[in-house]
Design a protein around this motif. Structure first.
Motif, PDB file in Angstrom:
ATOM      1  N   LEU A 194      48.910  32.106  38.046  1.00  0.00           N
ATOM      2  CA  LEU A 194      48.160  30.852  38.148  1.00  0.00           C
ATOM      3  C   LEU A 194      47.009  30.998  39.134  1.00  0.00           C
ATOM      4  CD1 LEU A 194      51.064  28.241  38.171  1.00  0.00           C
ATOM      5  CD2 LEU A 194      49.721  29.071  36.247  1.00  0.00           C
ATOM      6  N   SER A 195      47.267  31.711  40.251  1.00  0.00           N
ATOM      7  CA  SER A 195      46.177  31.957  41.196  1.00  0.00           C
ATOM      8  C   SER A 195      45.096  32.819  40.559  1.00  0.00           C
ATOM      9  CB  SER A 195      46.733  32.631  42.459  1.00  0.00           C
ATOM     10  OG  SER A 195      47.718  31.829  43.077  1.00  0.00           O
ATOM     11  N   ALA A 201      38.790  31.233  36.616  1.00  0.00           N
ATOM     12  CA  ALA A 201      38.074  30.023  36.199  1.00  0.00           C
ATOM     13  C   ALA A 201      36.909  29.725  37.133  1.00  0.00           C
ATOM     14  CB  ALA A 201      39.040  28.835  36.166  1.00  0.00           C
ATOM     15  N   HIS A 202      37.111  29.964  38.456  1.00  0.00           N
ATOM     16  CA  HIS A 202      36.005  29.746  39.391  1.00  0.00           C
ATOM     17  C   HIS A 202      34.889  30.771  39.182  1.00  0.00           C
ATOM     18  CE1 HIS A 202      37.757  26.510  41.632  1.00  0.00           C
ATOM     19  NE2 HIS A 202      38.838  27.197  41.935  1.00  0.00           N
ATOM     20  N   LEU A 209      31.573  36.256  30.409  1.00  0.00           N
ATOM     21  CA  LEU A 209      32.938  36.201  29.883  1.00  0.00           C
ATOM     22  C   LEU A 209      33.365  37.526  29.267  1.00  0.00           C
ATOM     23  CD1 LEU A 209      33.072  32.685  28.220  1.00  0.00           C
ATOM     24  CD2 LEU A 209      34.057  33.408  30.387  1.00  0.00           C
ATOM     25  N   THR A 210      32.427  38.355  28.925  1.00  0.00           N
ATOM     26  CA  THR A 210      32.784  39.634  28.310  1.00  0.00           C
ATOM     27  C   THR A 210      33.165  40.688  29.336  1.00  0.00           C
ATOM     28  OG1 THR A 210      30.455  40.324  28.331  1.00  0.00           O
ATOM     29  CG2 THR A 210      31.267  39.185  26.362  1.00  0.00           C
ATOM     30  N   GLU A 211      32.952  40.409  30.636  1.00  0.00           N
ATOM     31  CA  GLU A 211      33.308  41.373  31.655  1.00  0.00           C
ATOM     32  C   GLU A 211      34.812  41.436  31.817  1.00  0.00           C
ATOM     33  OE1 GLU A 211      31.307  40.437  35.215  1.00  0.00           O
ATOM     34  OE2 GLU A 211      29.299  40.780  34.430  1.00  0.00           O
ATOM     35  N   SER A 212      35.291  42.563  32.350  1.00  0.00           N
ATOM     36  CA  SER A 212      36.734  42.748  32.508  1.00  0.00           C
ATOM     37  C   SER A 212      37.313  41.806  33.544  1.00  0.00           C
ATOM     38  CB  SER A 212      37.020  44.207  32.912  1.00  0.00           C
ATOM     39  OG  SER A 212      36.360  44.520  34.143  1.00  0.00           O
ATOM     40  N   GLU A 213      36.495  41.348  34.544  1.00  0.00           N
ATOM     41  CA  GLU A 213      37.012  40.445  35.558  1.00  0.00           C
ATOM     42  C   GLU A 213      37.378  39.102  34.987  1.00  0.00           C
ATOM     43  OE1 GLU A 213      34.346  42.201  35.746  1.00  0.00           O
ATOM     44  OE2 GLU A 213      34.537  43.546  37.471  1.00  0.00           O
ATOM     45  N   ALA A 214      36.858  38.764  33.807  1.00  0.00           N
ATOM     46  CA  ALA A 214      37.135  37.463  33.202  1.00  0.00           C
ATOM     47  C   ALA A 214      38.369  37.486  32.323  1.00  0.00           C
ATOM     48  CB  ALA A 214      35.938  37.004  32.376  1.00  0.00           C
ATOM     49  N   ARG A 215      39.140  38.560  32.407  1.00  0.00           N
ATOM     50  CA  ARG A 215      40.377  38.648  31.641  1.00  0.00           C
ATOM     51  C   ARG A 215      41.539  38.908  32.596  1.00  0.00           C
ATOM     52  NH1 ARG A 215      37.071  37.116  28.699  1.00  0.00           N
ATOM     53  NH2 ARG A 215      36.669  37.654  26.529  1.00  0.00           N
TER      54      ARG A 215
END
Length: 479
Positions: A194-195, A201-202, A209-215
């Motif tokens: 959740l964290s 989300a922040h 959104l395609t970057e790996s950090e967004a997954r």
């Protein structure tokens, strides 16, 4: 004060709040267990003390009955009193053999002897004796008219209960502390996804959104992980993918819209400039020969007609895209083979130098369609084959039925379409040859209109993948 505590509690992290809630629940459980355990132990020790009083009085009663005196084993700090019951039913205290056999205040013992005389059976009672503390009293009848009252101290029982309570408080306190600390650590570890989601989300607002950090990484390699957490991770990643796809589609649609508006403006600007130029020429040449004026008027009419056709195509595409309640179709029963024959005759008449072949097929193929719009699709395909191929290039049309659908194939043996442009041939205002003149090459809306009309009929229009020919296949449902 309470509202301040509520605000402070709401400001805590979820893991801490869950740990505190677990601690509060555990505290209630510990309190219930401790109370039950203490009550059970107190009752057990009291029953043992009652049994000890009963056994002691059994031997002392025998001594009084046989010898008339209180002999036998006496316990430390115990009290013994012997009463003689008179005719009036009042107990009278005998003189004790030893001064230490009686407490300073014998009233509780005398009252218990009177109760035994009235009840006729043994009586047990707990009382506080002056200067001695809490005692357990038991009165029994030794023989008719003689009552023995014994008193046993309860200090040992109370000390045992207090020690048990102290041990429980310490043990439960340590267990509660360990439970809260370990529970908070486990909850923080379990709630870490959740964290991660909150952090992701922040970061979405400032990251692609395609970057790996967004997954969120899946933890399938951990068999002990909670399946609910993994499902939540998967759902979150799926949601991000859907958002990413939606944004990509939206960006592509916006780009296509901007390109469409630019192309439409450019296409309309050309005939408008031509109309303005011919109007100026007509004004200056008004006094010239009538033949020159007629030539300028003919050019004005041609540009106006071209602009009208372009606007009609744009309006038709807009109505098809909007999926209006009253679609621009008037379906009725018609023969597709007959429509193909009519389109072929019109093509031969307008292009006498072109060789058009109609392949053998079904003699008749009745369908529910709009004949005028289907003719428009066929005319666009045939005209496209004639305009974009060198003179003398053969063109063929074939009608067939396959998989419950009617197929019309329009092909030519021209130079073909480059592989890089095949995916864009149905785009609006797209031309394979960028240098082609608009008078000869059209506005670039023919194939777009043809495909939209095919889809409005529930069919498709596709470019076939054939190496030696450029073939368009029109598919229409039989019913």
């Amino acid at each position: 004060m309470i509202s301040r505590l509520r605000r402070a509690y709401r400001g805590l992290r979820l893991g801490t709040r869950l740990a505190l809630g677990l601690g509060a629940l555990s505290l209630v459980v510990f309190a219930v267990v401790g109370t039950a355990l203490t009550t059970s132990m107190r009752g057990y020790l009291a029953a043992q003390l009652d049994d000890q009083l009963r056994l002691a009085q059994l031997g002392q009663s025998k001594s009084i009955a046989e010898h008339g005196t209180l002999q036998g084993k006496k316990y430390y700090r115990w009290y013994y009193a012997v009463y003689d019951v008179g005719a009036a039913g009042r107990p009278a205290l005998r003189t004790p053999e030893e001064a230490t056999d009686l407490p300073r205040d014998v009233a509780p013992l005398t009252a218990l002897a009177g109760a035994q005389t009235a009840a006729g059976t043994e009586v047990l009672r707990t009382a506080d004796l002056a200067g001695g503390g809490t005692y357990r009293l038991r009165a029994c009848e030794v023989e008719p008219g003689v009552v023995l009252v014994s008193a046993a101290p309860m200090d040992g029982l109370q000390d045992t209960v207090r020690r048990l309570v102290a041990v429980q408080v310490v043990a439960f306190g340590l267990a509660l502390l360990a439970l809260v600390v370990c529970g908070r650590a486990l909850l923080r570890r379990g709630l870490k996804p959740l964290s991660d989601m909150a952090h992701t989300a922040h970061g979405i607002a400032s990251h692609d959104l395609t970057e790996s950090e967004a997954r969120l990484p899946l933890r399938a390699d951990r068999p002990g992980g909670a399946p609910e957490v993994e499902e939540l991770r998967t759902a979150f990643n799926t949601m991000l993918e859907h958002i990413d796809d939606s944004l990509a589609v939206r960006a592509e649609a916006e780009q296509r819209l901007r390109r469409f508006v630019a192309d439409a403006s450019h296409e309309l600007r050309t005939p408008l400039m031509s109309v303005r130029g011919y109007a100026d020429l007509f004004q200056y040449a008004a006094a010239n020969e009538p033949a020159e004026r007629e030539r300028h008027l003919a050019r004005l009419r041609a540009e106006a007609a071209r602009m009208g056709v372009l606007l009609d195509d744009l309006l038709l595409l807009a109505r098809l895209d909007a999926a209006e309640v009253e679609a621009p179709l008037r379906p009725r029963d018609a023969d597709l083979v007959e429509l193909v024959g009519q389109a072929a005759d019109a093509f031969r008449a307008s292009h006498p130098g072109r060789a058009l072949t109609v392949a053998p097929g079904p003699a008749s193929l009745p369908l529910r369609l709009d004949p005028q719009r289907v003719r428009q699709v066929l005319d666009n395909l045939l005209t496209n084959a004639a305009v974009h191929t060198p003179p003398g290039t053969p063109v063929s049309v074939a009608v067939s039925v396959a998989d419950g659908r009617a197929l019309v194939r329009v092909a030519d043996r021209g130079p073909g379409i480059p592989a890089a442009d095949r995916s864009r041939v149905f785009d609006r205002f797209f031309r394979v040859d960028k240098a082609r003149s608009r008078d000869r090459g059209g506005s670039g809306l023919g194939l777009s209109v043809a495909r939209s009309l095919a889809e409005a009929h529930g069919g498709t229009l596709a470019l076939a993948d054939e190496p030696d020919a450029t073939a368009f296949v029109l598919t229409l449902p039989l019913r």
